[in-house]
Design a protein around this motif. Structure first.
Motif, PDB file in Angstrom:
ATOM      1  N   ARG A  16       1.030  -1.333   0.026  1.00 21.47           N
ATOM      2  CA  ARG A  16       0.295  -0.155   0.279  1.00 21.47           C
ATOM      3  C   ARG A  16       0.813   1.152  -0.110  1.00 21.47           C
ATOM      4  NH1 ARG A  16      -3.699  -3.648  -1.591  1.00 21.47           N
ATOM      5  NH2 ARG A  16      -5.086  -4.416   0.369  1.00 21.47           N
ATOM      6  N   ASN A  46      -0.845  -2.347  -7.464  1.00 20.01           N
ATOM      7  CA  ASN A  46      -2.206  -1.207  -7.090  1.00 20.01           C
ATOM      8  C   ASN A  46      -3.198  -0.089  -5.986  1.00 20.01           C
ATOM      9  OD1 ASN A  46      -2.015  -3.696  -6.009  1.00 20.01           O
ATOM     10  ND2 ASN A  46      -4.245  -4.462  -5.746  1.00 20.01           N
ATOM     11  N   THR A 105      -9.657  -8.200  -9.163  1.00 26.03           N
ATOM     12  CA  THR A 105      -9.575  -7.775  -7.507  1.00 26.03           C
ATOM     13  C   THR A 105      -9.632  -6.670  -7.219  1.00 26.03           C
ATOM     14  OG1 THR A 105      -8.282  -9.086  -5.699  1.00 26.03           O
ATOM     15  CG2 THR A 105      -6.903  -8.057  -7.663  1.00 26.03           C
ATOM     16  N   THR A 106      -8.648  -6.485  -5.635  1.00 26.14           N
ATOM     17  CA  THR A 106      -8.679  -5.361  -5.040  1.00 26.14           C
ATOM     18  C   THR A 106      -8.327  -4.170  -6.187  1.00 26.14           C
ATOM     19  OG1 THR A 106      -8.507  -6.222  -3.222  1.00 26.14           O
ATOM     20  CG2 THR A 106      -7.824  -3.562  -3.443  1.00 26.14           C
ATOM     21  N   HIS A 110      -2.044 -12.061 -12.957  1.00 21.82           N
ATOM     22  CA  HIS A 110      -3.847 -12.046 -12.058  1.00 21.82           C
ATOM     23  C   HIS A 110      -4.706 -13.199 -13.379  1.00 21.82           C
ATOM     24  CE1 HIS A 110      -6.028 -11.819  -8.746  1.00 21.82           C
ATOM     25  NE2 HIS A 110      -7.147 -12.179  -9.664  1.00 21.82           N
ATOM     26  N   LEU A 123      -8.423 -13.490  -3.206  1.00 23.31           N
ATOM     27  CA  LEU A 123      -8.640 -13.475  -4.418  1.00 23.31           C
ATOM     28  C   LEU A 123      -7.183 -14.132  -5.380  1.00 23.31           C
ATOM     29  CD1 LEU A 123     -10.850 -10.334  -5.145  1.00 23.31           C
ATOM     30  CD2 LEU A 123     -11.280 -13.655  -4.978  1.00 23.31           C
ATOM     31  N   HIS A 125      -5.943  -5.092   5.022  1.00 22.75           N
ATOM     32  CA  HIS A 125      -6.840  -4.487   4.863  1.00 22.75           C
ATOM     33  C   HIS A 125      -7.108  -4.700   6.026  1.00 22.75           C
ATOM     34  CE1 HIS A 125      -7.907  -4.778   0.418  1.00 22.75           C
ATOM     35  NE2 HIS A 125      -7.429  -5.577   0.544  1.00 22.75           N
ATOM     36  N   ALA A 169     -10.744  -8.259  -0.182  1.00 21.32           N
ATOM     37  CA  ALA A 169     -10.467  -9.942  -0.146  1.00 21.32           C
ATOM     38  C   ALA A 169      -8.384  -9.036   0.036  1.00 21.32           C
ATOM     39  CB  ALA A 169     -10.907 -10.167  -1.663  1.00 21.32           C
TER      40      ALA A 169
HETATM   41  O1  DOR Z   1      -6.801 -11.360  -2.020  1.00 16.28           O
HETATM   42  C1  DOR Z   1      -6.185  -9.930  -2.438  1.00 16.28           C
HETATM   43  N1  DOR Z   1      -6.023  -8.910  -2.392  1.00 16.28           N
HETATM   44  N2  DOR Z   1      -6.240 -10.473  -4.277  1.00 16.28           N
HETATM   45  C2  DOR Z   1      -5.387  -9.382  -4.801  1.00 16.28           C
HETATM   46  O2  DOR Z   1      -5.710 -10.022  -6.220  1.00 16.28           O
HETATM   47  C3  DOR Z   1      -5.080  -8.361  -4.441  1.00 16.28           C
HETATM   48  C4  DOR Z   1      -5.755  -8.239  -2.994  1.00 16.28           C
HETATM   49  C5  DOR Z   1      -5.209  -6.294  -2.795  1.00 16.28           C
HETATM   50  O3  DOR Z   1      -4.725  -5.913  -2.991  1.00 16.28           O
HETATM   51  O4  DOR Z   1      -5.849  -6.302  -1.092  1.00 16.28           O
END
Ligand code: DOR
Ligand code: ZN
Length: 357
Positions: free
Chosen positions: A21, A45, A113-114, A143, A226, A258, A270
């Motif tokens: 992050r 991401n 995903t996220t 991914h 994920l 998270h 996720a």
């Molecule tokens: O579970 C996941 N979290 N899978 C991902 O592909 C992204 C990741 C996230 O950035 O939180």
């Protein structure tokens, strides 16, 4: 009966897939990763994503600013990744490689995903970029899930192999591809059947758990990630290939923070957080099948070789000692972060870098 191994000294590991992050989150995540790993592939991401080499250089500086000042932590090296969009050009790839900072490009199918909303909708618009990456030897990190609403969430990885990955490899046979966080026997078999240019990362949660852990007896949001955990037979195959010593398979924790309240939520995020003790989790998994002797290949050798980077020269020691995973860690804005296996006991403790028994 053979004697149980009590200590294990291995080459210092790297993490080939982590989410750190940004901004204040780095105060938590960076000390954790630097305490366990020498290098880490830092996923792009963010909001907004790391789309250009300039973004990657700036993000790298923000990460480095949060590395603890002790001489051991200071050896930590973040390896940067560009987030693939349909606007990326072959020249951008050249610039990324020339920077020396960017080590890969990440393909997120849009919506997978996220923070994947800016990802790729039509992979055919990336052909020139893939050709450039193939010729220059820059790995594509994938991914691997299709995103169509009508495809069952448990089938999305297999469908990605059949509908996307197979064709990509035929078109670009020399493109280095890391099939990230594989979750099925289909993916493991597929990787094995391909050339040495195709490898895969495997997370600790996909080695230690299956969908029963997520769903039986109540929904356990801290097991939700994920691609989603699959059935036990897939878990067994993943454990088999990860512990086999096969150089195609290597560590990638996918540690993804998270805040607790965003996971323990009617629409939970996720991601499993494992950065502070991921090596203990992998040791637990390898020990469960009597394959500790192959831990080092998986955590410390195979990934570096695939990326064409030197293997770390220093060591880390693990001892068989029961310890309890913290219930939570401090996180951004006085919130908490609940890790994978919070409050549970693990069998292997990692000594700080530089310590041996
Ligand atoms: O579970 C996941 N979290 N899978 C991902 O592909 C992204 C990741 C996230 O950035 O939180
Ligand atoms: Zn990830």
């Amino acid at each position: 009966m053979t004697e149980q191994i009590q200590t294990l000294t291995i080459t210092a590991p790297d993490d080939w897939h982590i989410h750190l992050r940004d901004n204040d989150a780095l105060k938590t995540t960076v000390p954790h990763v630097a305490s366990q790993f020498r290098r880490a592939i830092c996923m792009p991401n963010l909001v907004p994503p790391v789309k250009t080499t300039q973004d990657a250089i700036a993000y790298r500086e923000r990460i480095l600013a949060n590395v603890p000042t002790d001489s051991i932590s200071q050896q930590f090296e973040p390896l940067m990744v560009l987030y693939l969009t349909e606007n990326l050009t072959p020249q951008d790839i050249q610039d990324a490689v020339d920077s020396g900072v960017v080590k890969a490009v990440k393909l997120y199918p849009a919506g997978a995903t996220t923070n994947s909303a800016d990802g790729v909708t039509n992979i055919n618009n990336c052909t020139d970029v893939f050709a450039k990456m193939e010729s220059i030897g820059l790995p594509l990190l994938v991914h691997g899930e299709v995103t169509h609403n009508h495809v069952d969430i448990f089938d999305r990885e297999k469908r990605f192999i059949d509908e996307v990955l197979t064709h990509l490899i035929v078109k670009f046979p020399k493109l280095k591809i890391v099939f990230e966080h594989i979750t099925t026997s289909d993916a493991a078999d597929f990787v094995i059947s391909q050339s040495k240019n195709i490898a895969a990362t495997i997370t600790p949660q996909h080695l230690l758990f299956n969908r029963n852990h997520l769903l039986v007896g109540g929904v356990k949001p801290h097991f939700y990630c994920l691609p989603i955990l699959k059935r036990q037979s897939h878990q067994e195959v993943l454990l088999d290939v990860a512990t086999s010593g096969n150089p195609k398979f290597f560590i990638g924790t996918d540690s993804a923070p998270h805040a607790t309240h965003t996971k323990e939520n009617a629409c939970g995020c996720a991601g499993c957080y494992s950065a502070p003790f991921a090596l203990s989790l992998y040791a637990q998994a390898f020990d469960s099948v009597g394959k500790l002797e192959n831990l080092e290949n998986f955590t410390s050798i195979n990934g570096a070789k695939f990326y064409g980077l030197p293997v770390n020269s220093d060591k880390v020691t693990l001892v068989r000692e029961s310890w309890q995973v913290p219930e939570n860690y401090e996180y951004v804005g006085n919130k908490t972060l609940t890790p994978l296996m919070a409050g549970q006991m693990l069998d292997w403790k990692v000594l700080p870098f530089g310590f041996a028994v």
